[in-house]
Design a protein around this motif. Sequence first.
Motif, PDB file in Angstrom:
ATOM      1  N   ARG A   1       0.721  -1.090   0.152  1.00 20.71           N
ATOM      2  CA  ARG A   1       0.072  -0.101  -0.208  1.00 20.71           C
ATOM      3  C   ARG A   1       0.858   1.267   0.157  1.00 20.71           C
ATOM      4  N   ARG A   2       0.722   1.999  -1.046  1.00 23.52           N
ATOM      5  CA  ARG A   2       1.420   3.119  -1.209  1.00 23.52           C
ATOM      6  C   ARG A   2       1.101   4.658  -1.184  1.00 23.52           C
ATOM      7  N   GLU A   3      -0.373   4.578  -0.811  1.00 24.31           N
ATOM      8  CA  GLU A   3      -0.979   5.839  -0.899  1.00 24.31           C
ATOM      9  C   GLU A   3      -1.146   6.285   0.653  1.00 24.31           C
ATOM     10  N   ALA A   4      -0.745   7.698   0.933  1.00 23.80           N
ATOM     11  CA  ALA A   4      -0.827   8.157   2.075  1.00 23.80           C
ATOM     12  C   ALA A   4      -2.263   7.922   2.768  1.00 23.80           C
ATOM     13  N   ARG A   5      -3.260   8.110   1.924  1.00 23.07           N
ATOM     14  CA  ARG A   5      -4.799   7.834   2.504  1.00 23.07           C
ATOM     15  C   ARG A   5      -4.885   6.659   3.062  1.00 23.07           C
ATOM     16  N   GLN A   6      -4.139   5.692   3.001  1.00 24.79           N
ATOM     17  CA  GLN A   6      -4.413   4.282   3.254  1.00 24.79           C
ATOM     18  C   GLN A   6      -3.695   4.025   4.546  1.00 24.79           C
ATOM     19  N   TYR A   7      -2.891   4.929   5.003  1.00 20.37           N
ATOM     20  CA  TYR A   7      -2.454   5.009   6.254  1.00 20.37           C
ATOM     21  C   TYR A   7      -3.423   5.642   7.744  1.00 20.37           C
ATOM     22  N   ALA A   8      -3.522   4.954   8.618  1.00 25.49           N
ATOM     23  CA  ALA A   8      -4.481   5.504   9.502  1.00 25.49           C
ATOM     24  C   ALA A   8      -3.716   6.350  10.700  1.00 25.49           C
ATOM     25  N   TYR A   9      -2.461   6.286  10.775  1.00 23.49           N
ATOM     26  CA  TYR A   9      -2.004   6.755  11.896  1.00 23.49           C
ATOM     27  C   TYR A   9      -0.543   7.124  11.396  1.00 23.49           C
ATOM     28  N   TRP A  10      -0.316   8.759  11.845  1.00 25.32           N
ATOM     29  CA  TRP A  10       1.079   9.211  11.367  1.00 25.32           C
ATOM     30  C   TRP A  10       1.961   9.729  12.622  1.00 25.32           C
ATOM     31  N   GLY A  11       3.025   9.753  12.478  1.00 25.03           N
ATOM     32  CA  GLY A  11       3.943  10.278  13.290  1.00 25.03           C
ATOM     33  C   GLY A  11       4.246  11.897  12.870  1.00 25.03           C
ATOM     34  N   GLN A  12       4.993  12.494  13.720  1.00 26.82           N
ATOM     35  CA  GLN A  12       5.381  13.815  13.336  1.00 26.82           C
ATOM     36  C   GLN A  12       6.628  13.680  12.353  1.00 26.82           C
ATOM     37  N   GLY A  13       6.777  14.770  11.616  1.00 31.26           N
ATOM     38  CA  GLY A  13       7.737  14.786  10.653  1.00 31.26           C
ATOM     39  C   GLY A  13       9.101  15.125  11.144  1.00 31.26           C
ATOM     40  N   THR A  14      10.196  14.453  10.502  1.00 33.00           N
ATOM     41  CA  THR A  14      11.569  14.978  10.952  1.00 33.00           C
ATOM     42  C   THR A  14      12.510  15.167   9.735  1.00 33.00           C
ATOM     43  N   GLN A  15      12.946  16.372   9.974  1.00 33.42           N
ATOM     44  CA  GLN A  15      13.706  17.076   8.599  1.00 33.42           C
ATOM     45  C   GLN A  15      14.976  16.097   8.314  1.00 33.42           C
ATOM     46  N   VAL A  16      15.138  15.972   7.119  1.00 38.81           N
ATOM     47  CA  VAL A  16      16.289  15.465   6.584  1.00 38.81           C
ATOM     48  C   VAL A  16      16.788  16.394   5.397  1.00 38.81           C
ATOM     49  N   THR A  17      18.110  16.917   5.569  1.00 45.39           N
ATOM     50  CA  THR A  17      18.684  17.788   4.725  1.00 45.39           C
ATOM     51  C   THR A  17      20.063  17.386   4.359  1.00 45.39           C
ATOM     52  N   VAL A  18      20.101  17.103   2.859  1.00 45.72           N
ATOM     53  CA  VAL A  18      21.343  16.610   2.243  1.00 45.72           C
ATOM     54  C   VAL A  18      21.947  17.616   1.528  1.00 45.72           C
ATOM     55  N   SER A  19      23.059  18.009   2.059  1.00 42.71           N
ATOM     56  CA  SER A  19      23.710  19.106   1.375  1.00 42.71           C
ATOM     57  C   SER A  19      24.685  18.691   0.317  1.00 42.71           C
ATOM     58  N   SER A  20      25.004  19.337  -0.831  1.00 45.65           N
ATOM     59  CA  SER A  20      25.670  18.907  -1.938  1.00 45.65           C
ATOM     60  C   SER A  20      27.245  19.314  -1.855  1.00 45.65           C
TER      61      SER A  20
END
Length: 128
Positions: free
Chosen positions: A109-128
Amino acid sequence: QVQLIVSGGGLVQAGGSLRLSCAASERTFNTYAMAWFRQAPGKEREFVSVISGSALRTYYTDSVKGRFTISRDNAKNTVYLQMNSLKPEDTADYYCAADPFATVGSWPRREARQYAYWGQGTQVTVSS
């Protein structure tokens, strides 16, 4: 109500690694498929990877195959996303999600609407 607590984001140079963790409050965690999604600025949330409750099945979006590894420790109610060979295009807020209703027939299942529970986001920043 399932609570998901995400940790492990940060700033890393291209080619580096990070490991994200998502700890769940639910005792029936091992019955849930768990997924990681990400959302870059100005873009829609996109699927990254999913792991079955038993950990026997995993699935990745093409752009992370061979670089990211999803895993879980059901004894610790935690799912992980090991991210290696990071690229600037991996920069995003990363979210974990729980799917209590996944079945063998609906995998993956790959669609966000199919997931019932969510955690808070964590930021990932990749510098070049």
